[in-house]
Design an enzyme around this catalytic site. Structure first.
Site, PDB file in Angstrom:
ATOM      1  CG  HIS A  43      -1.928  -0.971   1.356  1.00 43.13           C
ATOM      2  ND1 HIS A  43      -3.169  -0.819   0.783  1.00 43.13           N
ATOM      3  CD2 HIS A  43      -1.944  -2.176   1.984  1.00 43.13           C
ATOM      4  CE1 HIS A  43      -3.906  -1.897   1.056  1.00 43.13           C
ATOM      5  NE2 HIS A  43      -3.185  -2.725   1.778  1.00 43.13           N
ATOM      6  N   PRO A  44       0.430   2.306  -0.668  1.00 38.45           N
ATOM      7  CG  PRO A  44      -0.811   3.853  -1.919  1.00 38.45           C
ATOM      8  CD  PRO A  44      -0.623   2.369  -1.697  1.00 38.45           C
TER       9      PRO A  44
ATOM     10  CD  GLU B 171      -9.249  -0.041  -2.144  1.00 37.47           C
ATOM     11  OE1 GLU B 171      -9.594  -1.163  -2.580  1.00 37.47           O
ATOM     12  OE2 GLU B 171      -8.316   0.112  -1.339  1.00 37.47           O
TER      13      GLU B 171
ATOM     14  CB  ALA C 278      -9.589   4.355   2.691  1.00 37.83           C
TER      15      ALA C 278
ATOM     16  CG  PHE D 147      -2.590   4.179   9.849  1.00 35.99           C
ATOM     17  CD1 PHE D 147      -2.938   3.582  11.044  1.00 35.99           C
ATOM     18  CD2 PHE D 147      -3.564   4.897   9.162  1.00 35.99           C
ATOM     19  CE1 PHE D 147      -4.229   3.692  11.558  1.00 35.99           C
ATOM     20  CE2 PHE D 147      -4.845   5.021   9.656  1.00 35.99           C
ATOM     21  CZ  PHE D 147      -5.183   4.409  10.868  1.00 35.99           C
TER      22      PHE D 147
ATOM     23  CB  ILE E 173      -7.272   2.522   8.149  1.00 31.85           C
ATOM     24  CG1 ILE E 173      -8.671   2.593   8.760  1.00 31.85           C
ATOM     25  CG2 ILE E 173      -7.031   3.662   7.177  1.00 31.85           C
ATOM     26  CD1 ILE E 173      -8.896   3.812   9.645  1.00 31.85           C
TER      27      ILE E 173
END
Length: 311
Positions: free
Chosen positions: A58-59, A80, A115, A111, A113
């Site tokens: 992920h970025p 997303e 989104a 991090f 999550i």
């Protein structure tokens, strides 16, 4: 409809090579079977290294991927997040970037999550709140968020493939009006209710904790004031191993009987003199949930405890 999906497509859903490999060798799967299989592989078969590989694909939240990153996975992540950050101010993005740095420095990974449906403010609040967690607790939370992301991407994958198949079939085959049988979950590989215990004070699994699973038997729901019209009936007893995971608490059944269940932990034997000598967690299983898996862990601290529904 069961579909054969390739390893590269599964990796776009998750980012872990091992996860994608195991999913691709699981055979043709319906969308519901895929969810059960994915949860089992993610939480029970791949390891922490595989989790970290998925995280690193992920970025960072709020960032666009580096030009050197040329993957469908990273581009999907940006898509997303796009709604949440479409109107975010430069100062708000800077604050998020600063917290991203603090988070990665503390935990060693970015991090994570889900989104979807969240605003920038909600994600920043969650980041600040989760920053206070112990690393072992945060690792599990990040893994659960990753599974949410994976399931959303899997749903889109099946939807897109079903649309292609439908368009192809409609041009060559008549539409069947025969009703389909109710879809059932695949055979389970573990009992439908499981648990583990994490000693938050040590940041390590709690071994040797006695665990009891009960179900409420009665015509009405349990009343914790007057006892209600029924009793708690024992389902099974076990203890946690060195990884903090309980042994089987019930038989390996496909469909779990709907009802109210209680998992109790004899924490006094694990930690004599602790503030909570016995912890009970009560939860409900509905008719529509009988094919699902219920992982209900205990996160134990000297003067507090918490739980959540895992997979």
């Amino acid at each position: 409809m069961a579909m054969e999906i390739g390893e590269d497509e599964w990796k776009v859903c998750c980012g872990s090579s091992e996860f994608a490999k195991q999913m691709s060798t699981s055979g043709p799967l319906t969308s519901q079977e895929a969810i059960y299989t994915a949860r089992d592989i993610w939480f029970n078969q791949v390891n922490v290294t595989d989790w970290l590989e998925a995280f690193s694909a992920h970025p960072q939240i709020g960032n666009t991927p580096s030009p050197s990153i040329n993957s469908d996975f990273a581009r999907r992540s940006v898509s997303e997040q796009s709604t949440a950050f479409a109107t975010t101010s430069a100062s708000a993005l800077q604050e998020l970037a600063e917290w991203n740095v603090l988070y990665k420095k503390k935990f060693g990974f970015i991090f994570i999550i889900c989104a979807s449906g969240r605003t920038h403010a909600e994600m920043l609040h969650a980041l600040k709140e989760r920053y206070e967690n112990r690393p072992i607790v945060e690792l599990e939370i990040a893994a659960m968020e990753q599974m949410k992301i994976t399931e959303l991407r899997m749903a889109k994958l099946f939807s897109d493939k079903a649309k292609v198949i439908s368009e192809t079939d409609s041009s060559s085959s008549p539409v069947s009006t025969k009703p389909q049988a109710e879809a059932k979950a695949p055979k389970r590989s573990r009992p439908p209710i499981t648990t583990h215990v994490l000693d938050v004070s040590r940041g390590a699994p709690a071994a040797g904790v006695e665990v009891h699973l009960e179900v409420w038997s009665g015509t009405t729901g349990p009343s914790f004031v007057h006892g209600g019209g029924g009793v708690w009936s024992s389902v099974g007893t076990s203890a946690t191993d060195r990884d903090g995971r309980s042994g089987p608490l019930m038989d390996l059944v496909d469909a779990l009987n709907p009802g109210t269940y209680r998992i109790s932990f004899d924490t006094a034997k694990y930690s004599p003199g602790c503030f909570f000598p016995y912890v009970s967690i009560v939860f409900q299983v509905t008719e529509s949930q009988k094919w699902e898996h219920f992982h209900v862990p205990l996160l134990l601290a000297p003067f507090s405890f918490s739980t959540y529904r895992g997979s």
